[in-house]
Motif scaffolding. Structure first.
Motif, PDB file in Angstrom:
ATOM      1  N   PRO A 345       0.754  -1.119   0.051  1.00 20.39           N
ATOM      2  CA  PRO A 345       0.204  -0.075  -0.054  1.00 20.39           C
ATOM      3  C   PRO A 345       0.827   1.240  -0.151  1.00 20.39           C
ATOM      4  N   GLN A 346       2.009   1.407   0.754  1.00 22.81           N
ATOM      5  CA  GLN A 346       2.945   2.137   0.281  1.00 22.81           C
ATOM      6  C   GLN A 346       4.005   1.884  -0.633  1.00 22.81           C
ATOM      7  N   LYS A 347       3.726   2.460  -1.714  1.00 20.79           N
ATOM      8  CA  LYS A 347       4.800   1.926  -2.996  1.00 20.79           C
ATOM      9  C   LYS A 347       5.868   2.153  -2.668  1.00 20.79           C
ATOM     10  N   ASP A 348       6.582   2.859  -1.925  1.00 19.97           N
ATOM     11  CA  ASP A 348       8.005   3.087  -1.899  1.00 19.97           C
ATOM     12  C   ASP A 348       8.698   2.256  -0.790  1.00 19.97           C
ATOM     13  N   THR A 349       8.152   1.112  -0.426  1.00 21.53           N
ATOM     14  CA  THR A 349       8.538   0.224   0.481  1.00 21.53           C
ATOM     15  C   THR A 349       8.959  -1.321  -0.008  1.00 21.53           C
ATOM     16  N   VAL A 350       8.808  -1.147  -1.202  1.00 20.41           N
ATOM     17  CA  VAL A 350       9.069  -2.547  -1.992  1.00 20.41           C
ATOM     18  C   VAL A 350      10.705  -3.211  -1.432  1.00 20.41           C
ATOM     19  N   PHE A 351      11.593  -2.342  -1.783  1.00 21.42           N
ATOM     20  CA  PHE A 351      12.987  -2.841  -1.267  1.00 21.42           C
ATOM     21  C   PHE A 351      13.271  -3.160   0.389  1.00 21.42           C
ATOM     22  N   HIS A 352      12.435  -2.255   0.977  1.00 22.45           N
ATOM     23  CA  HIS A 352      12.739  -1.877   2.386  1.00 22.45           C
ATOM     24  C   HIS A 352      11.940  -3.295   2.946  1.00 22.45           C
ATOM     25  N   HIS A 353      10.848  -3.878   2.540  1.00 28.08           N
ATOM     26  CA  HIS A 353      10.537  -4.997   3.069  1.00 28.08           C
ATOM     27  C   HIS A 353      11.072  -6.263   2.583  1.00 28.08           C
ATOM     28  N   LEU A 354      11.266  -6.295   1.338  1.00 29.64           N
ATOM     29  CA  LEU A 354      11.549  -7.653   0.776  1.00 29.64           C
ATOM     30  C   LEU A 354      13.131  -7.710   1.092  1.00 29.64           C
ATOM     31  N   GLY A 355      13.985  -6.726   1.106  1.00 30.17           N
ATOM     32  CA  GLY A 355      15.277  -6.704   1.613  1.00 30.17           C
ATOM     33  C   GLY A 355      15.489  -7.351   2.835  1.00 30.17           C
ATOM     34  N   ARG A 356      14.696  -6.732   3.891  1.00 33.73           N
ATOM     35  CA  ARG A 356      14.785  -7.131   5.273  1.00 33.73           C
ATOM     36  C   ARG A 356      14.318  -8.544   5.341  1.00 33.73           C
ATOM     37  N   TYR A 357      13.548  -8.981   4.545  1.00 32.18           N
ATOM     38  CA  TYR A 357      12.958 -10.331   4.622  1.00 32.18           C
ATOM     39  C   TYR A 357      14.016 -11.375   3.918  1.00 32.18           C
ATOM     40  N   LEU A 358      14.881 -10.820   2.902  1.00 28.66           N
ATOM     41  CA  LEU A 358      15.727 -11.787   2.233  1.00 28.66           C
ATOM     42  C   LEU A 358      17.057 -11.824   2.753  1.00 28.66           C
ATOM     43  N   LEU A 359      17.580 -10.873   2.897  1.00 32.33           N
ATOM     44  CA  LEU A 359      18.908 -10.573   3.210  1.00 32.33           C
ATOM     45  C   LEU A 359      19.533 -10.552   4.691  1.00 32.33           C
ATOM     46  N   HIS A 360      20.070 -11.435   5.370  1.00 35.74           N
ATOM     47  CA  HIS A 360      20.395 -11.891   6.518  1.00 35.74           C
ATOM     48  C   HIS A 360      21.926 -12.198   6.495  1.00 35.74           C
ATOM     49  N   PRO A 361      22.623 -11.334   6.895  1.00 34.69           N
ATOM     50  CA  PRO A 361      24.077 -11.648   6.825  1.00 34.69           C
ATOM     51  C   PRO A 361      24.356 -12.736   7.673  1.00 34.69           C
ATOM     52  N   THR A 362      25.643 -13.639   6.933  1.00 34.34           N
ATOM     53  CA  THR A 362      25.920 -14.576   7.786  1.00 34.34           C
ATOM     54  C   THR A 362      26.597 -14.279   9.211  1.00 34.34           C
ATOM     55  N   ASN A 363      26.912 -15.043   9.947  1.00 32.42           N
ATOM     56  CA  ASN A 363      27.557 -14.799  11.311  1.00 32.42           C
ATOM     57  C   ASN A 363      28.853 -14.231  11.245  1.00 32.42           C
ATOM     58  N   GLN A 364      29.640 -14.698  10.394  1.00 36.38           N
ATOM     59  CA  GLN A 364      30.883 -13.917  10.166  1.00 36.38           C
ATOM     60  C   GLN A 364      30.798 -12.623   9.690  1.00 36.38           C
ATOM     61  N   VAL A 365      29.757 -12.294   8.833  1.00 38.73           N
ATOM     62  CA  VAL A 365      29.650 -10.674   8.394  1.00 38.73           C
ATOM     63  C   VAL A 365      28.911  -9.990   9.536  1.00 38.73           C
ATOM     64  N   TRP A 366      28.004 -10.713  10.180  1.00 35.81           N
ATOM     65  CA  TRP A 366      27.379 -10.042  11.242  1.00 35.81           C
ATOM     66  C   TRP A 366      28.410  -9.683  12.410  1.00 35.81           C
ATOM     67  N   GLY A 367      29.550 -10.338  12.583  1.00 30.76           N
ATOM     68  CA  GLY A 367      30.473 -10.147  13.689  1.00 30.76           C
ATOM     69  C   GLY A 367      31.168  -8.949  13.319  1.00 30.76           C
ATOM     70  N   LEU A 368      31.236  -8.901  11.974  1.00 33.64           N
ATOM     71  CA  LEU A 368      31.992  -7.542  11.513  1.00 33.64           C
ATOM     72  C   LEU A 368      31.275  -6.281  11.732  1.00 33.64           C
ATOM     73  N   ILE A 369      30.025  -6.626  11.240  1.00 35.81           N
ATOM     74  CA  ILE A 369      28.856  -5.397  11.517  1.00 35.81           C
ATOM     75  C   ILE A 369      28.949  -4.876  13.056  1.00 35.81           C
ATOM     76  N   THR A 370      28.448  -5.884  13.885  1.00 33.88           N
ATOM     77  CA  THR A 370      28.460  -5.714  15.523  1.00 33.88           C
ATOM     78  C   THR A 370      29.686  -5.216  16.139  1.00 33.88           C
ATOM     79  N   ARG A 371      30.714  -5.733  15.800  1.00 38.32           N
ATOM     80  CA  ARG A 371      32.106  -5.220  16.562  1.00 38.32           C
ATOM     81  C   ARG A 371      32.273  -3.875  16.100  1.00 38.32           C
TER      82      ARG A 371
END
Length: 585
Positions: A345-371
């Protein structure tokens, strides 16, 4: 005659006095009628027992004093013991609390100011499934602890559609009987496509291009009830976790089709040579190759026409080769539009929702992010992301690009201006803030110059500005494992900032703003090695730009001119993007 008895006990000495009533009466009577003889005899006869009583009492009191001293000592000892026990308990409790806080920080986040929101938000408004083991992919359920709650709620219809897709993927995904039957049909053209249909995504170009094209392919899969599979010619397992519960999105290595692809099965080529046409009613090819890369030709662009979709939806296997975010043109296909409006219904949220649904960094990448986040960004009052991509030749550090970054960030009040030491006191803010600036670039000079400026001179507001850059790779190294992991980590870190500045035409920046739900300030692409004026523009939506859409005088001309949620891109006037406003084309 009376008697006085002293009766010692075993543990403590006490005195028991027993008076005979005759003795008492006689003693009183004799005292009341005194005479010398009587008094003398009375006192003589009873003096000795009284002296003995007195001596016993003295001995008893002396023993009682020693006993009292012993009791006081025991009481003091007991008090000391209880006090020490309480202090020791408090110390243990404090150590336990500190240990748990540090353990929580190591696993999640170093207490960001917005991390107190309910843990239920880990499912992102229902987008994510609860069926996964948290430890296998920490980012899936921990991401909500690192970013502010999204103001964009997914629609109930989108959540339901994703659950239906997950069931479809379980029925038709790799390892199932349906997948085996569909694989056996390859190379045998048929009139029936069977129960399951597929789209195979092939990675091309840089990581940003791959991500935006992957999200596009998934949306097409949702709209056409196909199963999305990733070709493993390029290994994505070191970047992303599996997004669908109980199954895999990876195409098996022994899948036979990928070695057989050539231009003879390219949809555009087949249209051009009349090997197929949109009015075909006979035998349907078992697979088609879709060439949707930026240099595609007019016949390839027929993919976005309604009549061509009528044929394509009957083909069991599609192989998509794209480096573009072609989502806006899917909205311009009439048969998809009603479904898309229900999903978003909010037309400009396609990538926002589908990206957060699909794209979960692996634990190794997540470690780079959180540190990095915990060390440099978590304690800041405000965070600003600056993504620098230089497209010119030669590239590297360019002074006019540095001037453009400063002009944009200071003109838009994203960073404070610098001032002199003499005016520092008069201009100082009453409540200075700590601003952390995250710079991502292949080159170190941009962050170094910015850091030096805010170290050597005070800011006009009194705010403290700290500048950080995670990596300095110097040149792009696509398909090199650690390089790609760092690139993904930096995209994600940019998406966690409060405000964002990106380089025009950069898919790297598109991914960051889409994941973060941010409307970035986009740096215009410089021409003739000069700083543009104005230096940047605020994005009208968080959606990526489709750089090379079909021509507006083609099959989508009518819908383009009548649709109010697709418009030209801010930094690239030949591109189109989704907006959620009444702005016309």
């Amino acid at each position: 005659m009376g008697r006085i008895e002293t009766v010692p006990t075993k543990k403590t000495r006490s005195v028991t006095i027993t008076f005979n009533h005759t003795f008492i009466i006689t003693f009183i009577k004799e005292v009341q009628e005194p005479s010398t003889i009587t008094r003398t005899s009375v006192f003589k006869s009873h003096l000795n027992p009284l002296i003995a009583l007195n001596n016993n009492c003295k001995h008893y009191l002396k023993s009682l004093g020693k006993f009292s001293e012993l009791c006081v000592f025991k009481m003091k000892l007991r008090t000391l013991f209880v006090t020490c026990l309480l202090l020791w308990s408090l110390m243990l409790l404090s150590l336990f609390i500190i240990f748990n806080h540090r353990l929580l920080d190591a696993m999640t986040v170093n207490s960001p100011s917005y991390s107190g929101k309910p843990r239920e938000d880990k499912l992102l408004g229902g987008l994510l499934s609860e069926e996964f083991d948290e430890g296998s992919c920490l980012s899936r359920y921990q991401s909500s602890l690192y970013r502010k709650p999204s103001p964009y709620e997914p629609s109930e219809y989108l959540v339901s559609k994703l659950k239906s897709y997950e069931m479809l993927h379980k029925r038709c995904g790799p390892g199932t009987e349906a997948f085996k039957r569909a694989t056996e049909q390859l190379g045998h053209d048929t009139r029936s496509c069977g129960e399951c249909r597929y789209i195979v995504w092939v990675a091309v170009h840089g990581l940003g291009n791959r991500i935006v094209s992957l999200v596009s392919a998934f949306l097409f899969a949702l709209l056409t009830e196909r199963v999305l599979l990733l070709d493993q010619g390029t290994d994505m397992r070191h970047l992303f976790c599996e997004p669908f519960p109980g199954t895999s999105w990876l195409l098996p290595h022994d899948f036979p089709l990928m070695d057989q692809l050539d231009s003879s099965r390219c949809y555009g080529t087949m249209l051009k040579t009349d090997a197929i046409n949109s009015a075909t009613t006979g035998t349907i090819p078992s697979y088609l190759y879709l060439y949707l890369i930026h240099d595609y030709e007019d016949h390839d662009k027929m993919f976005f026409c309604e009549r061509d979709q009528n044929l394509i939806r009957q083909v069991p296997w599609l192989v998509s080769n794209s480096n573009q975010y072609f989502v806006p043109s899917l909205w311009l296909i009439p048969s998809f539009q009603t479904e898309l409006i229900k999903l978003f219904p909010q037309k400009d949220t396609v990538f926002h929702h589908l990206g957060r649904y699909l794209l979960h960094p692996t634990n190794q990448v997540w470690g780079l992010i959180t540190r990095f986040y915990n060390a440099y960004l978590s304690r800041a009052d405000e965070t600003l992301g600056v993504q620098v991509r230089v497209f010119s030749n030669p590239d590297g550090y360019l002074e006019h690009v540095m001037n453009q970054i400063l002009s944009c960030t200071q003109r838009e009040k994203l960073l404070p201006e610098l001032t002199t030491l003499e005016s520092q006191v008069t201009n100082k803010s009453t409540s200075p803030k700590l601003k952390a600036v995250l710079v991502t670039s292949l080159y170190p000079e941009y962050s170094e110059k910015l850091r030096a400026m805010y170290w050597e001179s005070p800011s006009s507001t009194g705010d403290m500005v700290q500048v950080y850059q995670p990596s300095q790779e110097m040149f792009q190294q696509t398909d090199e494992k650690l390089h790609d992991q760092k690139a993904l980590a930096e995209m994600y870190l940019l998406s966690l900032t409060d405000k964002l500045v990106t380089s025009g035409l950069s898919t790297f920046g598109y991914v960051a703003q889409g994941l973060g739900g941010l409307k970035a300030w986009i740096l215009y692409r410089p021409t003739n090695h000069t700083t543009p004026d104005p230096p940047c523009v605020r994005a009208v939506s968080m959606e990526p730009c489709f750089h090379r859409p079909p021509p507006i005088n083609g099959c989508q001309a009518k819908t383009v001119n009548s649709t109010r949620f697709v418009r030209r891109c801010e930094e690239w006037t030949t591109g189109i993007k989704l907006v959620d406003s009444t702005d016309v084309f």
